[in-house]
Design an enzyme around this catalytic site. Structure first.
Site, PDB file in Angstrom:
ATOM      1  N   GLY A  23      98.677 -79.952  35.689  1.00 39.71           N
ATOM      2  CA  GLY A  23      99.080 -81.161  36.401  1.00 39.71           C
ATOM      3  C   GLY A  23     100.341 -81.781  35.834  1.00 39.71           C
ATOM      4  NE  ARG A  27      98.410 -79.931  29.186  1.00 40.78           N
ATOM      5  CZ  ARG A  27      97.591 -80.859  29.665  1.00 40.78           C
ATOM      6  NH1 ARG A  27      97.001 -80.680  30.827  1.00 40.78           N
ATOM      7  NH2 ARG A  27      97.345 -81.957  28.988  1.00 40.78           N
ATOM      8  NE  ARG A  46     109.943 -85.964  45.649  1.00 45.70           N
ATOM      9  CZ  ARG A  46     109.577 -87.081  46.273  1.00 45.70           C
ATOM     10  NH1 ARG A  46     108.762 -87.931  45.676  1.00 45.70           N
ATOM     11  NH2 ARG A  46     110.023 -87.357  47.485  1.00 45.70           N
ATOM     12  NE  ARG A  90      92.937 -78.706  38.716  1.00 49.76           N
ATOM     13  CZ  ARG A  90      93.311 -79.529  37.747  1.00 49.76           C
ATOM     14  NH1 ARG A  90      94.550 -79.482  37.273  1.00 49.76           N
ATOM     15  NH2 ARG A  90      92.465 -80.401  37.221  1.00 49.76           N
ATOM     16  CB  SER A  93      91.632 -82.283  31.515  1.00 50.09           C
ATOM     17  OG  SER A  93      92.264 -83.267  32.321  1.00 50.09           O
ATOM     18  CG  ASP A 206      86.377 -87.231  30.188  1.00 50.84           C
ATOM     19  OD1 ASP A 206      85.695 -87.897  30.990  1.00 50.84           O
ATOM     20  OD2 ASP A 206      87.356 -86.555  30.548  1.00 50.84           O
ATOM     21  NE  ARG A 219      91.811 -86.120  26.801  1.00 51.78           N
ATOM     22  CZ  ARG A 219      91.657 -86.737  27.967  1.00 51.78           C
ATOM     23  NH1 ARG A 219      92.446 -86.407  28.973  1.00 51.78           N
ATOM     24  NH2 ARG A 219      90.744 -87.652  28.139  1.00 51.78           N
TER      25      ARG A 219
END
Length: 234
Positions: A23, A27, A46, A90, A93, A206, A219
């Site tokens: 996402g 990353r 963008r 994909r 998290s 989480d 993470r």
């Protein structure tokens, strides 16, 4: 539509057949700089960074999807339909709602429930069930076994809301849903419509039932396993 598109500045042939989609644009940049060789920036419209390079001699691309089904819906549609991409994996998290899951575990989204209206665009008289491509899912499971990773395969929930007045976890958990994320259902639907392949791999960051969660550094370290797994099956 001609390429470049309104959202992707890459030229024909700039993307590999398989694209990894985290996402977060940062990353995507991290994966390109730390895992790929000869990585080239092919998109930055963008600030949604896309790179193509090589992982262990195999050409692969990585590009961010942004957050939510509308965002991944745009990028995956253009990659599948205009850039000839065959597979999108994909990597993100998710919040666990299954008591057997622990933080850092991996979840492979065999199917993706959703509270989104995205699928209504297809005009079907019924309910479409977005599922992963078995070919990619099978590779992910066999590779995870070889790597000795903790994982579960099953249904996930792609939610349109991160902050809400109700907590949906308990109800969906009773139906066997493993975790909640925000993109897979849109990705799976686009892949099905285009006749392409898609898989969602998530790291549990989480746990909505226990309150356990990872901090930002934890993470980042935990996501290494997910990145290596995705790159291996790519």
């Amino acid at each position: 539509m001609a390429i470049p598109t309104p959202h992707i500045s890459a030229k024909k042939g700039d993307f590999a057949p398989t694209v990894l989609m985290p996402g977060d644009p940062l990353r995507a940049k991290y994966i390109a700089e730390n895992y790929l060789t000869d990585a080239v920036l092919v998109n930055n419209v963008r600030g949604v960074q896309g790179y193509t390079g090589y992982y262990k001699g195999k050409r692969v691309s990585v590009m961010a999807s942004g957050m939510g089904i509308p965002s991944i819906g745009i990028y995956s549609y253009e990659l599948f339909n205009f850039y000839g991409v065959e597979n999108i994996i994909r990597i993100g998290s998710a919040g666990a709602i299954n008591p057997d899951l622990k933080v850092r575990d991996l979840v492979f989204g065999q199917g993706a429930c959703t509270n989104s209206n995205y699928i209504n665009q297809f005009g079907i008289q019924g309910t479409f069930a977005p599922i992963a491509s078995y070919q990619l899912l099978e590779k992910a499971v066999s590779t995870a076994k070889e790597m000795g990773l903790r994982y579960k395969v099953g249904n996930i929930l792609s939610s349109d809301t991160f902050y809400g007045d109700t907590q949906p976890g308990t109800v969906w958990s009773k139906l066997g849903v493993l975790a909640i994320e925000m993109e897979a259902a849109g990705l799976y639907a686009n892949a099905a419509r285009a006749g392409k392949n898609a898989l969602c791999i998530c790291t549990i960051s989480d746990h909505l039932l226990t309150g356990e969660e990872l901090d930002s550094e934890q993470r980042q370290n935990s996501f290494h396993q997910m990145m290596e797994l995705a790159l291996t099956i790519a």
